[in-house]
Motif scaffolding. Structure first.
Motif, PDB file in Angstrom:
ATOM      1  N   ILE A   1       0.856  -1.319  -0.066  1.00 33.77           N
ATOM      2  CA  ILE A   1      -0.293  -0.152   0.206  1.00 33.77           C
ATOM      3  C   ILE A   1       0.098   0.925  -0.432  1.00 33.77           C
ATOM      4  O   ILE A   1       0.623   2.409  -0.515  1.00 33.77           O
ATOM      5  N   SER A   2       1.888   1.404   0.921  1.00 34.54           N
ATOM      6  CA  SER A   2       2.728   2.245   1.189  1.00 34.54           C
ATOM      7  C   SER A   2       4.043   2.577  -0.856  1.00 34.54           C
ATOM      8  O   SER A   2       3.452   3.232  -0.915  1.00 34.54           O
ATOM      9  N   LEU A   3       3.664   1.991  -1.133  1.00 38.76           N
ATOM     10  CA  LEU A   3       4.379   1.676  -2.953  1.00 38.76           C
ATOM     11  C   LEU A   3       3.690   2.562  -3.582  1.00 38.76           C
ATOM     12  O   LEU A   3       3.581   3.176  -4.366  1.00 38.76           O
ATOM     13  N   VAL A   4       1.998   2.114  -3.557  1.00 37.77           N
ATOM     14  CA  VAL A   4       1.524   2.474  -4.694  1.00 37.77           C
ATOM     15  C   VAL A   4       1.047   3.982  -3.999  1.00 37.77           C
ATOM     16  O   VAL A   4       1.150   4.676  -5.272  1.00 37.77           O
TER      17      VAL A   4
ATOM     18  N   PRO B   1       2.372  11.819  -3.867  1.00 44.69           N
ATOM     19  CA  PRO B   1       3.722  12.893  -3.426  1.00 44.69           C
ATOM     20  C   PRO B   1       4.978  12.536  -4.342  1.00 44.69           C
ATOM     21  O   PRO B   1       5.731  14.443  -4.779  1.00 44.69           O
ATOM     22  N   LEU B   2       5.045  11.608  -4.757  1.00 39.90           N
ATOM     23  CA  LEU B   2       5.996  11.631  -5.938  1.00 39.90           C
ATOM     24  C   LEU B   2       5.927  13.247  -6.688  1.00 39.90           C
ATOM     25  O   LEU B   2       6.746  13.390  -7.768  1.00 39.90           O
ATOM     26  N   VAL B   3       4.498  12.655  -7.347  1.00 39.39           N
ATOM     27  CA  VAL B   3       4.258  13.847  -8.677  1.00 39.39           C
ATOM     28  C   VAL B   3       3.657  14.902  -8.339  1.00 39.39           C
ATOM     29  O   VAL B   3       4.188  16.289  -8.793  1.00 39.39           O
TER      30      VAL B   3
ATOM     31  N   LEU C   1      -0.650  15.607  -9.080  1.00 38.00           N
ATOM     32  CA  LEU C   1      -0.718  16.702 -10.023  1.00 38.00           C
ATOM     33  C   LEU C   1      -1.618  17.945 -10.184  1.00 38.00           C
ATOM     34  O   LEU C   1      -1.119  19.482 -10.202  1.00 38.00           O
ATOM     35  N   ALA C   2      -2.644  17.698  -9.564  1.00 40.94           N
ATOM     36  CA  ALA C   2      -3.407  19.012  -9.679  1.00 40.94           C
ATOM     37  C   ALA C   2      -2.542  19.538  -8.529  1.00 40.94           C
ATOM     38  O   ALA C   2      -2.825  21.354  -8.107  1.00 40.94           O
ATOM     39  N   MET C   3      -2.546  19.408  -6.876  1.00 44.27           N
ATOM     40  CA  MET C   3      -1.679  20.302  -6.031  1.00 44.27           C
ATOM     41  C   MET C   3      -0.616  20.771  -6.789  1.00 44.27           C
ATOM     42  O   MET C   3      -0.379  22.175  -5.909  1.00 44.27           O
ATOM     43  N   GLY C   4      -0.106  20.002  -7.081  1.00 38.02           N
ATOM     44  CA  GLY C   4       1.681  20.637  -7.836  1.00 38.02           C
ATOM     45  C   GLY C   4       1.789  21.860  -7.963  1.00 38.02           C
ATOM     46  O   GLY C   4       2.253  22.561  -8.582  1.00 38.02           O
ATOM     47  N   LEU C   5       0.550  21.419  -9.344  1.00 31.50           N
ATOM     48  CA  LEU C   5       0.321  22.842 -10.111  1.00 31.50           C
ATOM     49  C   LEU C   5      -0.208  23.760  -9.661  1.00 31.50           C
ATOM     50  O   LEU C   5       0.007  25.087  -9.688  1.00 31.50           O
ATOM     51  N   ALA C   6      -1.395  23.265  -8.583  1.00 34.85           N
ATOM     52  CA  ALA C   6      -1.713  25.136  -8.266  1.00 34.85           C
ATOM     53  C   ALA C   6      -1.342  25.682  -7.148  1.00 34.85           C
ATOM     54  O   ALA C   6      -1.525  26.481  -6.825  1.00 34.85           O
ATOM     55  N   SER C   7      -0.254  24.674  -6.630  1.00 29.97           N
ATOM     56  CA  SER C   7      -0.042  25.179  -5.024  1.00 29.97           C
ATOM     57  C   SER C   7       0.565  26.628  -5.463  1.00 29.97           C
ATOM     58  O   SER C   7       0.114  27.808  -3.614  1.00 29.97           O
TER      59      SER C   7
END
Length: 214
Positions: A65-68, A73-75, A131-137
């Protein structure tokens, strides 16, 4: 509710208010305060539901589960700098709206992932969420900072952080309430559908924003 009413009453009459209430009439101050918490509602709520889904429907171990879940967070880490750069070219408004749209799509992916018990769609949802939070934050922070006077940058940042945390905690609690004791595919699908509906409301906040390059 009573505390909020008292806060507004006091802030209106004091000489040096902690938070100038006229800022809420500025679209670039209020817009991110709407869009970011509603995206965080789904972002954190769904992220804490996901381990239960992977355990109950897929039977994965804690390590698996942790790997999935590592995909999200990587993205996010990779695309946060990209979001900052894009905001200066296409505008903060576009990035905030894109973040809300991508978050809705991530919840939709998880709706079908739960119903079809499909790991690929789980990963797609995680990637879209990051991706959503990375682009918008970056645009949330810069838009609010530019909307207030220099002397109020601290309180503007604190207001943004407070609203973000309220969105996160409300999302976590609400999604667990919606899930309840249910562990069937449709139970999980309903949770993510609620996340999608709430996040979609954040588009109102994004639409309020006026980018500096518009």
């Amino acid at each position: 509710g009573a505390s909020l009413a008292a806060f507004v009453a006091v802030e209106r009459r004091v000489v040096a208010p902690m938070l100038r209430l006229d800022y809420f009439r500025r679209r670039n101050f209020t817009g991110p305060l709407i869009a970011q918490p509603l995206s965080q509602f789904a972002y954190m709520g769904a992220f804490l539901i996901a381990p239960l889904l992977l355990d109950e429907l897929f039977g994965y171990s804690v390590a698996a589960i942790s790997l999935v879940l590592l995909a999200r967070p990587l993205v996010y880490s990779v695309f946060s700098p990209v979001g900052g750069r894009l905001a200066s070219t296409v505008g903060e408004r576009s990035m905030i709206i894109a973040g809300s749209v991508l978050m809705v799509l991530s919840m939709v992916a998880w709706v079908f992932a739960a119903r079809w018990v499909d790991l690929t769609l789980i990963v797609v949802g995680l990637v879209l969420s990051g991706l959503a939070m990375g682009l918008a934050s970056p645009s949330y922070a810069t838009t609010m900072a530019a909307a207030v006077d220099d002397g109020d940058l601290g309180i503007a940042n604190a207001m943004g952080t407070t609203m973000m945390n309220i969105g996160m905690l409300t999302g976590i609690q609400t999604m667990f309430v919606v899930l309840g004791d249910g562990r069937a595919p449709n139970d999980f699908a309903l949770v993510f559908a609620v996340g999608a509906a709430v996040t979609a409301l954040g588009l109102v906040g994004g639409a309020m924003v006026t980018s500096s390059n518009d």
